[in-house]
Design an enzyme around this catalytic site. Structure first.
Site, PDB file in Angstrom:
ATOM      1  N   LYS A  35       9.103   4.774   3.347  1.00  0.00           N
ATOM      2  CA  LYS A  35       8.431   5.941   3.721  1.00  0.00           C
ATOM      3  C   LYS A  35       7.696   5.789   4.871  1.00  0.00           C
ATOM      4  O   LYS A  35       7.723   4.341   5.323  1.00  0.00           O
ATOM      5  CB  LYS A  35       7.633   6.428   2.554  1.00  0.00           C
ATOM      6  N   TYR A 256     -16.705  -2.499  27.153  1.00  0.00           N
ATOM      7  CA  TYR A 256     -17.259  -1.369  26.631  1.00  0.00           C
ATOM      8  C   TYR A 256     -18.645  -2.051  25.795  1.00  0.00           C
ATOM      9  O   TYR A 256     -18.452  -2.820  24.913  1.00  0.00           O
ATOM     10  CB  TYR A 256     -16.750  -0.400  25.829  1.00  0.00           C
TER      11      TYR A 256
HETATM   12  C1  LIG Z   1       4.837   3.090  -1.471  1.00  0.00           C
HETATM   13  C2  LIG Z   1       4.943   2.902  -2.833  1.00  0.00           C
HETATM   14  C3  LIG Z   1       5.657   1.677  -3.385  1.00  0.00           C
HETATM   15  C4  LIG Z   1       5.873   0.518  -2.701  1.00  0.00           C
HETATM   16  O1  LIG Z   1       4.565  -0.185  -2.681  1.00  0.00           O
HETATM   17  P1  LIG Z   1       4.339  -1.697  -1.839  1.00  0.00           P
HETATM   18  O2  LIG Z   1       2.786  -1.871  -2.170  1.00  0.00           O
HETATM   19  O3  LIG Z   1       4.465  -1.473  -0.392  1.00  0.00           O
HETATM   20  O4  LIG Z   1       5.435  -2.432  -2.527  1.00  0.00           O
HETATM   21  C5  LIG Z   1       6.067   1.703  -4.937  1.00  0.00           C
HETATM   22  N1  LIG Z   1       5.879   2.999  -5.547  1.00  0.00           N
HETATM   23  C6  LIG Z   1       5.135   4.112  -5.024  1.00  0.00           C
HETATM   24  C7  LIG Z   1       4.987   5.175  -5.958  1.00  0.00           C
HETATM   25  C8  LIG Z   1       4.983   4.018  -3.761  1.00  0.00           C
HETATM   26  O5  LIG Z   1       4.224   5.373  -3.344  1.00  0.00           O
END
Ligand SMILES: *Cc1c(COP(=O)(O)O)cnc(C)c1O
Length: 359
Positions: A35, A256
């Site tokens: 994702k 800045y």
């Molecule tokens: C993003 C996600 C994962 C993976 O999580 P990590 O901490 O990056 O290993 C697993 N399960 C769900 C439901 C997620 O949304």
């Protein structure tokens, strides 16, 4: 043309990290999270490399992300972690042969509108204590009734998500695993619990399917630990270049708000990377970078297109020299901790202006 900022993505390292997951969870199938554009690494090349390495499934947050994979001819199982939000999305998900996570009754209704014979692959998400998404533990019998009434639906399994798996001393993880197990006692179907922290820290969370994200990209979610401690290899290397090197007298201020003052005559380098590339403005003076193999420190505020570095530890640095923001010698976990955030956010925060190169 030389890019200002380059993210070099090592796909062999990604495949190596999948192997580490397999060694840690030898009896589990692996659904790798791609994702958020593959955690900022590029969803399509990442998904292709994982598919070539035999990953069992991929996970994305939403339909658009899944469609992007299918358009790139990635045909392996893809799960929608948040499921669908409209009837059109439900129909699309079926058409694209996606596995739909169902976390609430309104999503069941959307899918039921596709008709009794629609072929839908689903995961039921159960809330074992995270209290973000999922059916209450006591809904399991009702969900089994729903399944019986939908002969076209295939149950891929039961998912739950851990709230505090990155805290080795927090017993809540064991509590969640126990609640999930008890609610599903005697219920058929595979179970999936652990994300990266669950896989790394909690053998009891490995279950039938694991869902690694961050660790696939070579970083550890556990505080005070880097991916290298687990045999993981960082997949991303983020580099820029020096575009100015100048000396300033003691007492002169940098950038800045004049937030950094030269304690002595100080060589200051300007690197062509800023918050418009994904170096958050919360990166304070003192955050580490590397020039010519030596550690240097941010000095002064991050600007939109530039950062300023205290080069007293790299006095021979010259305009054009590469500046490493994070990568193998400078773990993103460490930089994130210095910046008061997590490596997830560093990776996902890179912007379109960053040039990506795949190895
Ligand atoms: C993003 C996600 C994962 C993976 O999580 P990590 O901490 O990056 O290993 C697993 N399960 C769900 C439901 C997620 O949304």
């Amino acid at each position: 043309m030389i890019p200002r900022v380059t993210a070099t993505i090592d796909l062999a390292a990604l495949q190596h990290n999948l192997g580490v997951v397999r060694r840690l969870a030898p009896r589990s199938r692996v659904m790798a999270a791609v994702k958020a554009n593959g955690y900022g690494h590029g969803a399509i090349p990442v998904a292709r490399a994982l598919e070539a390495a035999g990953v069992d499934a991929l996970a994305v947050a939403c339909l658009e992300e899944a469609v992007e994979l299918r358009r790139a001819h990635i045909h392996c199982p893809v799960a929608l972690l948040e499921g669908v939000i409209s009837e059109e999305e439900a129909a699309q998900a079926v058409y694209q042969r996606l596995q739909v996570v169902v976390h609430d009754h309104w999503q069941i209704e959307l899918l039921q509108r596709l008709g009794r014979d629609a072929q839908v692959g689903i995961w039921f998400k159960i809330d074992s204590g995270m209290h973000r998404l999922g059916f209450p533990l006591t809904d399991v019998p009702r969900l089994l009734d729903v399944l019986r009434a939908q002969p076209g639906w295939t149950l891929h399994g039961w998912i739950t998500h851990l709230a505090s798996a990155d805290e080795p001393d927090n017993g809540f993880t064991r509590e969640q695993v126990a609640r999930f197990g008890a609610a599903l006692s005697g219920v058929p179907g595979p179970r999936s619990i652990g994300n990266s922290a669950g896989i790394i820290g909690w053998p009891e969370a490995r279950a039938d399917w694991v869902r690694p994200g961050l660790m696939i990209y070579g970083a550890s979610p556990m505080p005070g630990q880097t991916g290298a401690d687990l045999g993981l290899k960082p997949v991303m290397r983020l580099e820029s270049r020096l575009i100015a090197v100048r000396d300033f007298e003691a007492g002169e201020t940098i950038g800045y708000a004049q937030s950094w003052t030269c304690p002595e005559r100080t060589r200051i380098g300007v690197a062509a990377v800023g918050y418009a590339d994904g170096i958050h403005r919360t990166f304070r003076s003192g955050t580490a970078a590397m020039v010519g193999g030596r550690r240097v420190a941010y000095a002064g505020r991050v600007s939109m297109d530039m950062i300023t570095l205290d080069l007293r530890q790299a006095l021979d640095a010259q305009v054009g020299d590469p500046v490493l923001l994070w990568g193998e010698e400078l773990p993103a976990e460490e930089i994130a901790a210095q910046a008061g955030t997590i490596p997830y956010e560093l990776f996902c925060g890179l912007t379109q202006r960053v040039h990506f190169r795949y190895r």
